[in-house]
Write a protein that holds these residues in place. Structure first.
Motif, short mmCIF file in Angstrom:
data_model
loop_
_atom_site.label_atom_id
_atom_site.label_comp_id
_atom_site.label_asym_id
_atom_site.label_seq_id
_atom_site.Cartn_x
_atom_site.Cartn_y
_atom_site.Cartn_z
N SER A 83 0.82 -1.20 0.00
CA SER A 83 0.00 0.00 0.00
C SER A 83 0.86 1.26 0.00
O SER A 83 0.38 2.34 -0.30
CB SER A 83 -0.97 -0.01 1.19
N ARG A 86 1.42 1.32 -4.06
CA ARG A 86 0.20 1.58 -4.82
C ARG A 86 -0.25 3.03 -4.67
O ARG A 86 -0.28 3.56 -3.57
CB ARG A 86 -0.95 0.74 -4.26
N GLY A 87 -0.61 3.62 -5.78
CA GLY A 87 -1.15 4.98 -5.73
C GLY A 87 -0.09 6.04 -5.56
O GLY A 87 -0.34 7.22 -5.72
N PHE A 94 -8.95 2.29 -14.37
CA PHE A 94 -9.70 1.13 -14.83
C PHE A 94 -10.65 1.46 -15.98
O PHE A 94 -10.84 2.61 -16.35
CB PHE A 94 -10.48 0.54 -13.66
N SER A 99 -18.00 3.54 -12.17
CA SER A 99 -18.08 2.61 -11.03
C SER A 99 -16.74 2.52 -10.30
O SER A 99 -16.67 1.91 -9.24
CB SER A 99 -18.54 1.23 -11.49
N SER A 100 -15.70 3.11 -10.87
CA SER A 100 -14.41 3.10 -10.17
C SER A 100 -14.32 4.17 -9.10
O SER A 100 -13.42 4.17 -8.29
CB SER A 100 -13.26 3.31 -11.16
N ASN A 102 -16.06 6.20 -5.86
CA ASN A 102 -17.01 5.93 -4.78
C ASN A 102 -18.21 6.88 -4.89
O ASN A 102 -18.05 8.09 -4.77
CB ASN A 102 -16.30 6.10 -3.44
N TYR A 104 -20.47 7.58 -2.91
CA TYR A 104 -20.90 8.21 -1.66
C TYR A 104 -19.92 9.28 -1.18
O TYR A 104 -20.09 9.84 -0.11
CB TYR A 104 -21.09 7.16 -0.57
N HIS A 118 -0.40 9.40 1.29
CA HIS A 118 0.95 9.13 0.78
C HIS A 118 1.93 10.27 1.04
O HIS A 118 3.12 10.05 1.14
CB HIS A 118 0.90 8.89 -0.73
N HIS B 201 -16.59 -6.24 -3.42
CA HIS B 201 -16.25 -6.64 -4.78
C HIS B 201 -16.49 -5.52 -5.79
O HIS B 201 -16.34 -5.73 -6.99
CB HIS B 201 -17.06 -7.87 -5.19
N GLY B 203 -16.18 -1.85 -7.88
CA GLY B 203 -15.08 -1.16 -8.54
C GLY B 203 -14.41 -0.12 -7.66
O GLY B 203 -13.19 0.01 -7.66
N PHE B 204 -15.20 0.61 -6.88
CA PHE B 204 -14.57 1.69 -6.12
C PHE B 204 -13.75 1.18 -4.94
O PHE B 204 -12.84 1.87 -4.48
CB PHE B 204 -15.61 2.74 -5.69
N ARG B 206 -11.91 -1.57 -5.30
CA ARG B 206 -10.67 -1.88 -6.02
C ARG B 206 -9.85 -0.60 -6.19
O ARG B 206 -8.63 -0.59 -5.96
CB ARG B 206 -11.04 -2.46 -7.39
N THR B 207 -10.52 0.51 -6.54
CA THR B 207 -9.82 1.78 -6.67
C THR B 207 -9.18 2.19 -5.34
O THR B 207 -8.03 2.61 -5.30
CB THR B 207 -10.78 2.89 -7.13
N ARG B 209 -8.17 0.39 -2.96
CA ARG B 209 -6.97 -0.42 -2.71
C ARG B 209 -5.85 -0.01 -3.64
O ARG B 209 -4.69 0.08 -3.22
CB ARG B 209 -7.29 -1.91 -2.89
N ALA B 210 -6.19 0.25 -4.91
CA ALA B 210 -5.17 0.64 -5.88
C ALA B 210 -4.54 1.98 -5.51
O ALA B 210 -3.42 2.27 -5.88
CB ALA B 210 -5.77 0.71 -7.28
N LYS B 211 -5.29 2.79 -4.76
CA LYS B 211 -4.76 4.07 -4.29
C LYS B 211 -3.71 3.89 -3.21
O LYS B 211 -3.03 4.84 -2.85
CB LYS B 211 -5.88 4.86 -3.62
N GLY B 212 -3.68 2.70 -2.62
CA GLY B 212 -2.72 2.45 -1.56
C GLY B 212 -3.27 2.75 -0.17
O GLY B 212 -2.50 2.90 0.77
N LEU B 213 -4.60 2.84 -0.03
CA LEU B 213 -5.14 3.03 1.31
C LEU B 213 -4.96 1.72 2.09
O LEU B 213 -5.10 0.64 1.53
CB LEU B 213 -6.62 3.37 1.26
N PRO B 214 -4.63 1.82 3.38
CA PRO B 214 -4.54 0.60 4.19
C PRO B 214 -5.91 -0.06 4.26
O PRO B 214 -6.93 0.63 4.19
CB PRO B 214 -4.13 1.11 5.58
N GLU B 215 -5.93 -1.38 4.41
CA GLU B 215 -7.18 -2.13 4.36
C GLU B 215 -8.21 -1.59 5.36
O GLU B 215 -9.40 -1.52 5.06
CB GLU B 215 -6.89 -3.61 4.61
N GLN B 221 -13.58 3.90 5.51
CA GLN B 221 -13.89 5.09 4.71
C GLN B 221 -14.77 4.77 3.51
O GLN B 221 -15.59 5.58 3.09
CB GLN B 221 -12.61 5.74 4.18
N HIS B 222 -14.55 3.60 2.90
CA HIS B 222 -15.20 3.35 1.61
C HIS B 222 -16.29 2.28 1.65
O HIS B 222 -17.30 2.41 0.97
CB HIS B 222 -14.16 2.97 0.56
N PRO B 226 -21.78 2.24 2.32
CA PRO B 226 -22.65 1.52 1.39
C PRO B 226 -23.10 0.16 1.91
O PRO B 226 -24.21 -0.28 1.61
CB PRO B 226 -21.81 1.38 0.12
#
Ligand SMILES: Nc1ncnc2c1ncn2[C@@H]1O[C@H](COP(=O)(O)OP(=O)(O)O)[C@@H](O)[C@H]1O
Ligand code: SF4
Ligand SMILES: [Mg+2]
Lengths: 328, 306
Positions: A83, A86-87, A94, A99-100, A102, A104, A118, B201, B203-204, B206-207, B209-215, B221-222, B226
């Motif tokens: 992590s 990434r980013g 994508f 849908s990529s 959020n 909300y 970061h 599951h 898309g956002f 996945r985004t 995680r791809a951003k590098g936010l800790p799990e 946050q995300h 929802p």
């Protein structure tokens, strides 16, 4: 040492039907500032290659081989270590921009959190940097957009936001997985143009994944052609377009819609379907669809360097020149 | 928003009217009347009483009179508790029932969402399967079985807690709250698990995680908001479930709330009391659903009522 070294990458998925072999021994390098196109029909393993590099495979997926970023092995790295990369050093955008994002959270919050995480920026500084980045991807009135939610933006606008998000930390590598496939044709070319401009302005290496060779033409220096999870051909863009070395590449080129061809009806998709990834054929994976196939093709072809920096995986030394007269 | 709220409240009026009408005639169809005690009253006294409460008039006249009374927010005198009006009885029972119901709702939501989210994050592990199996059992055992079981174990056998009675104290509140909340905990856990798995599951995520936010941040946050939205929409039906549940639970634990009044009213053919409680419950459910919709709209930026 290359910026990114991928060696013998294998990605497999456990499914009730058996093991799906999505990527099968892929190797390539990415150098700083390089723009690499990765092409192949749908299902050839492009996305899963990128997902394996990012450590984002689905729960049923496993990656083996090696992915080294600045000498550091990424496969098997803990999520926590990943992590940090990434980013920040490697970003990914994508196929479906709406849908990529959020639904909300405001656009602003989604951009700001990248920088607070970061770069340890305070929210105010992060907000300012995010607005600058939106300006850079040619979004008008960034301050206003920051307060909006994704559903208030068009698909093209959302993809610009995703690109901005990917570039916030000036990464070494930006992976763009079919960034324009889900967008309208006019918007597609705008986004492609934007990616082109951004890649010229920055030293970020771009790995552009697409099933459309037409997109790659304007944007990339090198092309990696994938089929059934394997590298079929690797070449600089110009020689690849003018004289493809692999029958699969030739087939892909023939199926690219070009203005001069649409009317004359020459446009042709490659007949047949990619092999079943549950049980790959023994010889050349393209054999069932290849019009040049001959006896030797029942053995798996290995990768050959035909010219410096030009690789192909085919038993043929050279492709026979097409007999019919091309429109150009 | 104000416009929407007014429209919603206006549309509640026909619903309530229907509820009142059906309840009014149904209860009159039931055999027996408010003054049929075990020891039969002399005919003339009974006639006097019925005249006093206008029960001797044609049903349709009684109905219209009753509606007019309701419009003036007067639920009438209780037929059984002669010194009390129904308004007074409900006002007296409401704080008790409200305390119990609110506690059960809070318990059900906190415990249910926590368990469901935990099971989702440990998907397909032993922890997941055991939580969800227990939840399945929890859903299928009704209140009126859970409550006596709890009493049997914790009050009768172990003697740790009283078997019934009422005071605003931990010892009196604990068992009824648990009995009321338990089936709901299980149900909410299942909703939360399902929606959390679905959200994880998307898309956002996945985004994120791809951003590098800790799990942890990806979840908090995300994913959390929802994932909780379906639980929020369940709050309307949940409130209704708490109301019906409380009728049983208050009875079993001898708690002097509205639910007890309701049962007692029905047994005594105390028409006005039963009608009063039905109307009170109806209004409560309508208001609750309305609040849930407002909350949902506030949480989901894609929904705007105007
Ligand atoms: N989670 C998964 N489980 C099983 N198979 C998968 C999974 N994810 C992807 N695949 C399969 O892997 C293959 C390669 O997919 P992908 O890399 O997405 O192709 P593309 O080149 O179109 O991006 C496809 O056949 C796909 O069905
Ligand atoms: S190896 Fe044979 S089958 Fe495969 S692409 Fe070359 S010619 Fe065609
Ligand atoms: Mg793909």
């Amino acid at each position: 040492m290359a910026l990114l070294e991928v060696r013998d990458l294998v990605v497999a998925f456990d499914t009730p039907e058996g093991e799906v072999h999505a990527v099968n021994g892929l190797s390539f390098d990415l150098e700083p500032g390089q723009t690499l196109g990765v092409v192949g029909e749908s299902g050839s393993g492009k996305t899963q290659t990128a997902m394996a590099m990012m450590g984002l495979l689905a729960e049923n997926g496993r990656a083996s081989g090696s992915v080294r970023f600045r000498g550091q092995e990424l496969l098997g790295m803990s999520t926590q270590e990943l992590s940090r990369i990434r980013g920040s050093s490697i970003s990914m955008i994508f196929q479906d921009p709406i849908s990529s994002l959020n639904p909300y959270m405001t656009i602003g919050d989604q951009l700001i959190e990248v920088l607070t995480h970061h770069r340890n920026l305070k929210r105010k500084a992060a907000r300012q940097r995010a607005e600058e980045m939106l300006h850079q991807v040619q979004i008008s009135d960034p301050a206003q957009r920051m307060r909006q939610f994704p559903h208030e933006l068009s698909g093209g606008m959302c993809q610009r936001v995703m690109i901005a998000m990917g570039l916030l930390c000036q990464p070494d590598i930006l992976i763009a997985d079919e960034p324009t496939t889900a967008l309208d044709v006019t918007v597609q070319s705008q986004i492609n143009l934007l990616m082109d401009e951004l890649s010229e302005q920055s030293s970020t290496a771009i790995m552009l994944i697409t099933h459309d060779l037409g997109v790659i033409a304007g944007l990339c220096n090198q092309v990696l052609v994938m089929y059934a999870g394997e590298l079929m051909e690797f070449a600089d863009i110009d020689p690849l377009f003018s004289s493809p070395a692999h029958p699969y590449t030739e087939g892909l080129l023939k199926s690219v819609p070009r203005l001069d061809q649409i009317d004359s009806g020459i446009l042709s998709a490659i007949p047949g379907n990619p092999p079943d990834l549950l049980s790959l054929p023994v010889g050349c994976p393209f054999r069932a669809r290849c019009s040049y196939a001959f006896d030797q093709c029942s053995a798996h072809p290995s990768l050959r360097e035909t010219e410096p920096d030009r690789w192909t995986r085919c038993h043929l030394d050279t492709l026979p020149k097409p007999t019919e007269n091309k429109a150009d | 928003m104000l416009n929407y709220s007014l429209k919603r409240l206006a549309s509640a009026i026909p619903t309530l009217l229907l509820l009142i009408t059906v309840a009014f005639f149904l209860i009159r169809i039931a055999p027996g009347g408010p003054f049929d005690a075990e020891k039969a009253l002399p005919e003339d006294i009974k006639a006097n009483l019925e005249a006093k409460y206008q029960l001797d008039q044609p049903l349709i006249i009684q109905y219209v009179r009753y509606l007019w009374q309701i419009v003036q927010l007067d639920l009438g005198p209780s037929f059984h508790y002669r010194d009390w009006t129904v308004n007074e009885l409900i006002a007296q029972g409401a704080p008790v029932s409200f305390t119990l119901g609110a506690l059960a709702l809070v318990l059900a939501f906190t415990l249910g969402t926590a368990l469901g989210a935990w099971a989702a994050l440990k998907q397909n592990s032993v922890a997941d399967y055991s939580t969800m199996s227990v939840a399945m059992i929890g859903i299928s055992i009704p209140n009126f079985v859970v409550a006596p079981l709890l009493v049997l174990v914790f009050a009768v056998t172990l003697g740790w807690l009283p078997a019934g009675g009422w005071s605003y104290s931990f010892s009196h509140l604990l068992l009824p709250t648990i009995a009321l909340a338990l089936p709901m905990v299980a149900y909410i856990a299942r909703i939360t698990r399902g929606s959390m798995i679905e959200v994880l599951h998307s898309g956002f995520i996945r985004t994120a995680r791809a951003k590098g936010l800790p799990e942890r941040e990806v979840i908090v946050q995300h994913a959390l908001k929802p994932a909780l939205l379906p639980v929020i929409s369940y709050m309307g039906p949940a409130a209704a479930g708490i109301l019906t549940g409380s009728v049983v639970i208050e009875r079993i634990f001898t708690i002097p709330g509205i639910g007890s009044h309701f049962v007692q009213g029905a047994l005594n053919r105390d028409y006005t009391l039963v009608m009063g409680v039905v109307i009170f419950y109806g209004v409560l459910i309508i208001v609750m659903n309305f609040l849930v919709d407002l909350l949902y709209a506030w949480l989901d930026p894609r929904i705007r009522y105007d």
